[in-house]
Enzyme design. Structure first.
Site, mmCIF file in Angstrom:
data_model
loop_
_atom_site.group_PDB
_atom_site.id
_atom_site.type_symbol
_atom_site.label_atom_id
_atom_site.label_comp_id
_atom_site.label_asym_id
_atom_site.label_seq_id
_atom_site.Cartn_x
_atom_site.Cartn_y
_atom_site.Cartn_z
ATOM 1 N N GLU A 46 -7.424 -21.945 -16.173
ATOM 2 C CA GLU A 46 -7.739 -23.209 -16.828
ATOM 3 C C GLU A 46 -8.500 -22.988 -18.127
ATOM 4 O OE1 GLU A 46 -8.251 -24.032 -12.311
ATOM 5 O OE2 GLU A 46 -8.304 -22.334 -13.693
ATOM 6 N N SER A 218 -5.478 11.457 9.482
ATOM 7 C CA SER A 218 -6.743 11.563 10.219
ATOM 8 C C SER A 218 -7.646 12.615 9.589
ATOM 9 C CB SER A 218 -6.484 11.922 11.682
ATOM 10 O OG SER A 218 -5.747 13.144 11.766
#
Length: 314
Positions: A46, A218
């Site tokens: 805006e 991992s």
């Protein structure tokens, strides 16, 4: 509104952590200004559009893809206040902001100032355009896209692992465009070790949009990469593109962590190749049905792209 929604996509993924919003200002049937959320989240759509419109904003209509914010910030004024100050006469809104700082308050403030407000205009389309922010804000997790590039018989590589190239130039260019629209890109450890992929964006003008590189493992990650222990352990980005390989794809599907599926299929048969997926945790065939909705389908050269959205309740 459809044009404002298309404009909002220019803000992805640079507007993060703010939503990518689009705004059009229309006066007497003519678009006088356009705006979209800028990199880093400011200026808001805006604010950008109002600055471009100047005095032409007075008495005009603003089309905004998300409810104008109602909370003050050190980085700028509330957009609802800016619209009021600019003399906007009417505001058309696609989706209401789920942020409790604004949720309904932006609409109420505009109405209290005598501005006509119309809302819920193409809300589903607006939410889809800002899916990464919306998913993070409402569900607390990133929006995940899974990319699969396969032969007609569902292989992602030859039996010996050779995979360059299954799809053609146009499909690969489209894949790079998808990379540019995500904050992070992820592969499994096996793909990283076997292929040493760069995972950058190699489209002219978009090279600086290369996403953060993640590896599902991992263990530890090499320099320039971030290790992710599981599909639900990603908490610092709003959008992730899962690009390879079968183990990573299967892990995200098994965790029901995929929101969007990109299926690129080349018109080739491999036979005996490496499958695109492993076990994804389905107990019976009935569980496979009703999960995916086709949202787009197109030809990219001789390859076909089908885009599927995960069907979720609510």
């Amino acid at each position: 509104m459809a044009a404002a929604i298309a404009l909002s996509r220019r803000g992805r993924p640079g507007s993060a952590p703010n939503p990518n919003v689009g705004c059009l200002i229309v006066s007497q049937g003519t678009v006088v200004a356009r705006g979209w959320t800028q990199a880093g989240g400011r200026p808001h759509a805006e604010a950008m559009a109002l600055a471009a419109a100047g005095d032409a904003a007075r008495g005009a209509t603003a089309y905004v893809t998300l409810e104008p914010c109602a909370h003050a910030s050190a980085r700028g004024p509330a957009c609802s206040d800016a619209l009021i100050a600019a003399g906007i006469a009417r505001v058309v809104i696609a989706a209401q902001d789920p942020d409790p700082r604004t949720d309904g308050k932006g609409i109420a403030r505009l109405q209290a100032a005598g501005i006509e407000v119309v809302f819920n205009v193409l809300p589903a389309e607006a939410r889809a355009a800002m899916a990464p922010w919306w998913t993070r804000h409402t569900e607390g997790r990133p929006f995940v896209t899974l990319k699969l590039a396969t032969s007609l018989d569902g292989a992602i590589a030859m039996a010996d692992g050779t995979s360059r190239w299954i799809t053609g130039d146009r499909a690969r260019a489209h894949g790079h465009l998808e990379r540019a629209q995500h904050q992070a890109i992820l592969v499994g450890r096996g793909t990283l070790d076997a292929d040493a992929p760069k995972l950058d964006v190699r489209l002219p003008g978009l090279e600086d949009r290369s996403p953060k590189k993640l590896v599902l493992t991992s263990g530890t990650a090499p320099d320039g990469w971030t290790a992710v222990a599981s599909p639900d352990a990603i908490d610092d980005v709003d959008s992730v593109l899962v690009e390879g390989g079968a183990g990573a794809a299967s892990a995200f599907l098994a965790a029901d962590g995929v929101d969007r599926l990109l299926l690129y299929r080349a018109p080739i048969l491999i036979g005996g190749g490496r499958p695109a997926l492993g076990d994804i945790g389905l107990a019976d065939l009935a569980q496979a049905h009703g999960r995916w909705r086709l949202s787009d389908s197109r030809l990219l050269g001789s390859d076909r792209l089908d885009v599927y959205e995960r069907v979720r309740e609510g």
